[in-house]
Structure formats: structure tokens, C-alpha cells
Enzyme design. Sequence first.
Site, short mmCIF file in Angstrom:
data_model
loop_
_atom_site.label_atom_id
_atom_site.label_comp_id
_atom_site.label_asym_id
_atom_site.label_seq_id
_atom_site.Cartn_x
_atom_site.Cartn_y
_atom_site.Cartn_z
CB VAL A 52 -48.31 -4.33 84.67
CG1 VAL A 52 -47.36 -4.28 83.49
CG2 VAL A 52 -48.55 -2.93 85.22
CE1 TYR A 53 -51.78 -0.79 87.73
CE2 TYR A 53 -54.04 -0.24 87.19
CZ TYR A 53 -52.78 0.16 87.57
OH TYR A 53 -52.52 1.49 87.76
#
Length: 318
Positions: A52-53
Amino acid sequence: MELRSLGRTGLMVSRLALGTMTWGSDTGADDAGAQLKVFTEAGGTLIDTANVYGGGAAERILGQLLTESIDRAELVLASKAVARPDHPRRFDASRGHLLSALDASLARLGTDYLDLWQLHAWDDRTPLEETLAAVDIAVSSGRVRYVGVSNYSGWQTAKAATWQAAWPGRTPLASAQVEYSLLARGAETEVLPACGDAGIGVLPWSPLGRGVLTGKYRGGVPADSRAASSRFDRFVGRFLDDHSAGIVEAVATASDGLGVSPLAVSLAWVRDRPGVVAPVVGARTAGQLVVSLDTEELTLPAEITAALDDVSSPVRAG
């Protein structure tokens, strides 16, 4: 850089990990490449990212760098799954989501395996045995070498570790990520003892107290700092209180006496705590990262460690 065993395993990792949370958002591809270069040249091996970064951009940038300039075999590549920030179900540790997320991470990274795959958060809507069965599938299929957890409480860590140890052939937990610094010592109450008992290596995130321990906020909130941004003001603001200020001043006193930066003092303190394997350090630029890497030669004198322990203790006398 010194190497350490990751928990009770044969995997050796550098005693600092490079975090990539800002890659693809605050940190562009060029700066990310410069960070990776100085980190590996300093002997760093452990790279921590997550699906998700940057909405997946961090993994894509890292994957591109692996094809261009870095030998994949020289790195210990760690990523995560579970979090779904743009989904009605914020945390999803179901077997279907985890294995799909793993395949997507591998595709973005351009590799066929992760050295370390971490469960990013606890999901109370999925039975733990289902989640851990997905972990075992990932390992048995060769897509993952070692597994860990992140942001688990003490009882959650102990439960997961006990389940995996209860039957031959299940994959033991190698690591646990948790917030840990001079400003955040709550993990010492339950998480660190659970990890010590189970042979799990601790990877502290935000080891610099969300940036506050660098001393940058001693005179106020700089206009270009995270605390001044709407995105991170609450995240950093938690540590802009009088108690934290006292700890920051103690760190500054120690740094003046040693002739090093407050950052170096704070990072060396958490790096050498019992059970800690590698603090995860992040930076927006390579120049900022170099300051963290310069702590490799620093070991705090016992009397300074004791003084910092006392002033930052979460249990205060009286």
C-alpha cells in the site's frame, strides 16, 4: 554494517533497515534510487516496503531499481499485505486477499520471491488459522522465505506464534514490526516480552519518534516539516507535548556531550535494545539517510543509556 539474525532463524540482516513508506508519494524515483545506492554501499541489506505504500508505487519503484542497478540476491526484500486503505474493509487478512496481494507485490517488484512477508495488521474479521494457513501456502509455494507480523499487540503476537509452533511443518514467525522509540516505549510492556519468548526479532518502526527526536521541533514547527502538513500533523503532533519535550532535551544534552547528533543518540538507543534486530529508518532524501547510516560506529556509554532509560520510562515514580 553489522549483520544480525532475524529472530530465531538463520536469516542475517543489516542492523538498520531502509524504509520506503514515502516512496512514490513524497520521494520520487530519483531520490529513491539515491537512497538505495547509499544504503547498499554502507552495507545495508534489509529493505522494507508494503503493497500500500504510495498506492503500490513504492514497490514499482523498488522493482525498477532492482532491474537497473541492484543485484536482487544481495538484498533482503520485505513487504507486507492486509491493509486496504481505499476499501470498505480496511484490513483484510483472508486467504484470498492475502495470496492475491502477494502475487501483485511480486509482479510490481519484478521478483519471484520475498525474503520476508509480513502481516501488516490484525484483522478481527478473519479467523487467525485462515490467515496463517495463507502464510504457510506462501512459504510452501516458494513465493516467501520467512514471515512476520506488524502492529500486533502482545497477545496477538503470542497467539500467532503459538499457533505456528503447535504443529510440525507450520512456518514460525521470524519478525514483528512495532512502533518503538524513546518517545514510544509501550511495546516493552507486552509485545517485546512476547517476541522474546517466541524467538521473534523486533523491527521498530518510527525509531526517531516520528521525527521529533531529531530535535527539529525544539524551537517550534518548521514550515517544511511533517507536523506542518495536513497529512501528517496529527501523526507527529502526538509527540509535541511537554513530556516528549523533556525527553528530547535529555537526548540533546547527551548528543552535545558525545559530539554527535540527537538523531544518532536516539537511533543508537533503540537499535541496541534487547530483542531489537533492525530499526526501520526512512528519509525523503539520500542526504537525510546518510545521517542515520553514520550511527553505525556509535555505541552509547552505559551511563547515558541509563539516563535516557530513566527520563523516557513509561512508568514514572511518584
